[in-house]
Design an enzyme around this catalytic site. Structure first.
Site, short mmCIF file in Angstrom:
data_model
loop_
_atom_site.label_atom_id
_atom_site.label_comp_id
_atom_site.label_asym_id
_atom_site.label_seq_id
_atom_site.Cartn_x
_atom_site.Cartn_y
_atom_site.Cartn_z
CG ASP A 105 20.44 79.44 43.74
OD1 ASP A 105 20.46 78.26 43.35
OD2 ASP A 105 21.45 80.16 43.76
CE LYS A 109 16.81 79.19 56.93
NZ LYS A 109 18.22 79.19 57.26
CG ASP A 141 13.94 71.82 42.79
OD1 ASP A 141 14.61 72.55 42.03
OD2 ASP A 141 14.08 71.81 44.03
CB THR A 178 19.02 71.67 33.74
OG1 THR A 178 18.34 71.26 34.92
CG2 THR A 178 18.09 72.46 32.84
C1 SAM Z 1 20.17 75.41 41.45
S1 SAM Z 1 21.41 75.84 40.29
C2 SAM Z 1 20.70 75.34 38.73
C3 SAM Z 1 21.74 75.21 37.64
C4 SAM Z 1 21.18 74.80 36.26
N1 SAM Z 1 20.25 75.79 35.76
C5 SAM Z 1 20.49 73.47 36.33
O1 SAM Z 1 19.26 73.41 36.25
O2 SAM Z 1 21.21 72.47 36.46
C6 SAM Z 1 21.23 77.60 40.21
C7 SAM Z 1 22.38 78.24 39.46
O3 SAM Z 1 22.11 79.62 39.30
C8 SAM Z 1 23.28 80.35 39.63
N2 SAM Z 1 22.84 81.67 40.07
C9 SAM Z 1 22.15 81.96 41.18
N3 SAM Z 1 21.89 83.27 41.25
C10 SAM Z 1 22.43 83.84 40.13
C11 SAM Z 1 22.49 85.14 39.62
N4 SAM Z 1 21.95 86.17 40.29
N5 SAM Z 1 23.12 85.35 38.45
C12 SAM Z 1 23.68 84.31 37.77
N6 SAM Z 1 23.65 83.03 38.21
C13 SAM Z 1 23.03 82.79 39.37
C14 SAM Z 1 23.94 79.53 40.72
O4 SAM Z 1 25.31 79.82 40.87
C15 SAM Z 1 23.69 78.11 40.22
O5 SAM Z 1 24.69 77.67 39.33
#
Ligand code: SAM
Length: 201
Positions: A105, A109, A141, A178
């Site tokens: 993520d 911001k 991205d 992914t």
């Molecule tokens: C933008 S998605 C990308 C998912 C996957 N890696 C992909 O490329 O399709 C980011 C993922 O990371 C998880 N995530 C975010 N912060 C996290 C954290 N601190 N610990 C574990 N998972 C986390 C979110 O819930 C989400 O499923």
């Protein structure tokens, strides 16, 4: 299903994920595995490797765990926890042969930057957790987050940047993609990729 789900460690407990498997083999961790698309494909391609996925969102965690169970995968585990805390506070030294972080993520911001996964403490702990020769692949991205990540990793003396599709780690012709990558490629977004190897001591 019970064998697939790992409970997060208790406070102060150091965990080596290999202890959760009966079989030997390299140990790979994916942080933020989402619905598990990459993890499952890679685990299927590498039945002799062991895989742990960490996912925070309960909805995706359940979805991925259900898929793992339905696919009958024996070399995959999943844990619902905050990956940053897990890596910094619990993950054993030299426990990983590969670390995958795809589309973390970006928290675009400025006031939210402190929520980003990549912080100095996380990077130091992840480097510690990699075995010498271990591989760390990162993909996003988000151009500004990509620069942020590189600024944290490039100065690490224990890491050497390598080709993202390094033959030692991607021995098959088909590299799993992914879920977010598939979506963003379809939208024509730029995908930024980088990989590092932890230097031999
Ligand atoms: C933008 S998605 C990308 C998912 C996957 N890696 C992909 O490329 O399709 C980011 C993922 O990371 C998880 N995530 C975010 N912060 C996290 C954290 N601190 N610990 C574990 N998972 C986390 C979110 O819930 C989400 O499923």
């Amino acid at each position: 299903m019970e064998d697939i789900l790992l409970a997060p460690p208790e406070p102060e407990v150091v965990m080596n994920p290999v202890d959760c498997f009966d079989t030997p083999g390299p140990m790979e961790l994916e942080i933020g595995c989402g619905k598990g698309g990459f993890l499952l494909e890679r685990a299927r391609e590498h039945p002799d490797h062991r895989f742990l996925g960490i996912e925070w969102a309960n909805k995706y965690f359940k979805y991925a765990a259900d898929r793992m169970a339905r696919w009958g995968m024996l070399n995959v585990r999943i844990m619902r926890t905050d990956a940053r805390n897990f890596v910094v506070c619990h993950l054993a030294e030299s426990s990983l042969s590969a670390l995958h972080v795809y589309h973390p993520d970006p928290w675009p911001k400025k006031r939210h930057h402190k929520r980003r996964l990549f912080q100095e403490s996380f990077v130091a702990a992840a480097v510690r957790a990699l075995q010498p020769g271990g591989w760390w692949a990162i993909q996003t991205d988000h151009g500004e987050y990509f620069e942020w990540i590189q600024e944290l990793l490039m100065p690490c003396p224990q890491l050497t940047q390598v080709d993202f599709e390094h033959p030692a780690f991607v021995p098959t012709s088909k590299t799993p993609r992914t879920n977010f990558e598939v979506k963003y490629v379809r939208q024509g977004r730029t995908i930024y990729r980088v990989a590092y190897i932890k230097n031999e001591e």
